[in-house]
Design an enzyme around this catalytic site. Structure first.
Site, PDB file in Angstrom:
ATOM      1  CE  LYS A 188      -3.352  -2.733  -0.249  1.00  0.00           C
ATOM      2  NZ  LYS A 188      -4.314  -3.309   0.661  1.00  0.00           N
TER       3      LYS A 188
HETATM    4  C1  LIG Z   1      -5.234  -4.542   0.975  1.00  0.00           C
HETATM    5  C2  LIG Z   1      -6.703  -4.402   1.049  1.00  0.00           C
HETATM    6  C3  LIG Z   1      -7.420  -4.708   2.225  1.00  0.00           C
HETATM    7  C4  LIG Z   1      -6.814  -5.439   3.386  1.00  0.00           C
HETATM    8  O1  LIG Z   1      -5.789  -4.779   4.000  1.00  0.00           O
HETATM    9  P1  LIG Z   1      -4.957  -5.534   5.158  1.00  0.00           P
HETATM   10  O2  LIG Z   1      -4.250  -4.414   5.852  1.00  0.00           O
HETATM   11  O3  LIG Z   1      -4.023  -6.479   4.451  1.00  0.00           O
HETATM   12  O4  LIG Z   1      -5.930  -6.242   6.020  1.00  0.00           O
HETATM   13  C5  LIG Z   1      -8.765  -4.405   2.278  1.00  0.00           C
HETATM   14  N1  LIG Z   1      -9.394  -3.859   1.233  1.00  0.00           N
HETATM   15  C6  LIG Z   1      -8.763  -3.585   0.069  1.00  0.00           C
HETATM   16  C7  LIG Z   1      -9.526  -2.952  -1.048  1.00  0.00           C
HETATM   17  C8  LIG Z   1      -7.391  -3.872  -0.064  1.00  0.00           C
HETATM   18  O5  LIG Z   1      -6.782  -3.633  -1.223  1.00  0.00           O
END
Ligand SMILES: *Cc1c(COP(=O)(O)O)cnc(C)c1O
Length: 384
Positions: A188
């Site tokens: 992210k």
């Molecule tokens: C990455 C992601 C998540 C989950 O994030 P985590 O921190 O790994 O739990 C949830 N929603 C979307 C759209 C994502 O891309």
């Protein structure tokens, strides 16, 4: 030609990140403590929210958010099929039921007209769970108006930093809906390796989420161990183990300082892709909307219908050692959701159509101009 592989995504870690993590290691306090608290305060300020609560993932954030607004067995929550499974699975954690409304074609964002139709067809839907896909926000102005009294819990895993236009003025995602959930997973925009954040302006919801984040105990570990003579604690609910550690918070906090810069670097890469790839007749470039800024978490393109096979593109990139991905295989095509809700692929035709033609190109902060050109050159040579 043997070139080093070009990854699809890679975190940008500099000396300040390393120093921040090392100083926690040297401090003698590793789990949730003063660094987590500082991260929360700085994050709240950066998005303009009253409360920010750090957790171990965005998935945990979404679960806590839905729990705090009282979602329980049999309740219905409306979301998009065009997302990662985390968005929807948390609804099932609480025994609630998932309803889906499709996305709109070019932008891949939630179709607010489809949302309005779903609410009209089933007024018992309790809450809305939009996803700010790829780095742009759903049209929150319109979504807030069709939602009525229903709370909006936002999945903002891709949307840091993203601004959205509400009644003519710009607001940062994190300060718009009832509760907003962020991810600091390694791919992210900013990362804490693993981690997440939930923001809200509502004091009672913030209290509930803080409580449920750590076993339903009425005081967090820091206070228990640090306040003079404070040994007592009381368990008031069967809470979860969703806290973050100061080690992770130190990395997230150090990265947060560069969030706007990261967004600029990603935008520059997206612009370079746009410029070069708009010449190619077979490609449909990602579409930007007017009501939102874009932090370019994903560069999700697709092949134009009846031109070339998507697999040809994926193969050409893979043969050159370039990492690619497909976002997303819609949830209603996955066994669990298809079977539990008896869904057919055509039930959400826009998400299905995009998925069948989609491919996402590498985009990350430390991608060099040569890296971007390498991707562009491979795409230029795809036979069509
Ligand atoms: C990455 C992601 C998540 C989950 O994030 P985590 O921190 O790994 O739990 C949830 N929603 C979307 C759209 C994502 O891309």
């Amino acid at each position: 030609m043997n070139r080093p592989p070009l990854p699809f995504a890679r975190p940008s870690i500099d000396q300040s990140d390393i120093d921040a993590v090392v100083s926690v290691l040297e401090s003698g306090w590793l789990t949730q403590g003063p660094i987590t608290r500082a991260f929360e305060e700085e994050f709240a300020q950066s998005v303009g929210a009253k409360h920010a609560i750090a957790v171990c993932s965005c998935t945990a954030a979404l679960h806590l958010a839905l729990e705090s607004i009282g979602i329980g067995p049999g309740d219905k929550v409306l979301t998009t099929p065009y997302t990662f499974t985390a968005t929807a699975e948390v609804i099932r954690y609480l025994g609630a039921e998932i309803c889906f409304a499709d996305i709109e074609g070019p932008s891949l964002l939630w179709d607010v007209d489809a949302v309005a139709q779903a609410l009209e067809a089933d007024p018992s839907i309790k809450a809305l769970l939009p996803v700010h896909v790829a780095g742009q926000a759903v049209d929150m102005d319109r979504l807030l108006s069709v939602a009525g009294d229903r709370p909006i819990i936002e999945d903002a895993a891709h949307a840091l930093p993203t601004d959205v236009r509400i009644s003519g003025s710009w607001k940062r995602i994190g300060s718009v809906g009832k509760i907003t959930c962020f991810s600091f997973y390694a791919t992210k925009t900013i990362t804490s390796a693993e981690g997440g954040m939930v923001t809200t302006d509502d004091d009672a919801l913030a209290d509930r989420m803080r409580l449920m984040r750590l076993h339903g105990i009425d005081a967090d570990a820091w206070r228990r161990y640090r306040e003079k003579g404070a040994w007592g604690y009381d368990v008031v609910a069967p809470g979860y183990k969703y806290n973050i550690s100061d080690l992770h918070a130190a990395l997230g906090r150090s990265q947060l300082v560069r969030a706007d810069h990261f967004s600029e670097l990603r935008t520059a890469i997206a612009n370079r892709y746009h410029e070069a790839l708009s010449e190619l007749p077979w490609i449909e470039l990602p579409v930007s909307v007017e009501h939102s800024s874009h932090c370019w978490h994903l560069y999700a393109a697709r092949v134009r219908p009846n031109t070339i096979d998507r697999q040809t593109v994926i193969q050409a990139l893979a043969e050159d050692g370039i990492g690619i991905s497909v976002h997303f295989k819609p949830l209603h095509l996955h066994t669990y959701y298809a079977e539990r809700y008896e869904l057919k692929p055509e039930d959400f035709p826009v998400a299905l159509d995009h998925f069948e033609r989609a491919f996402s190109l590498p985009i990350f902060m430390d991608m060099s101009a040569e890296d971007v050109d390498r991707v562009i050159n491979v795409l230029r040579q795809v036979p069509c």
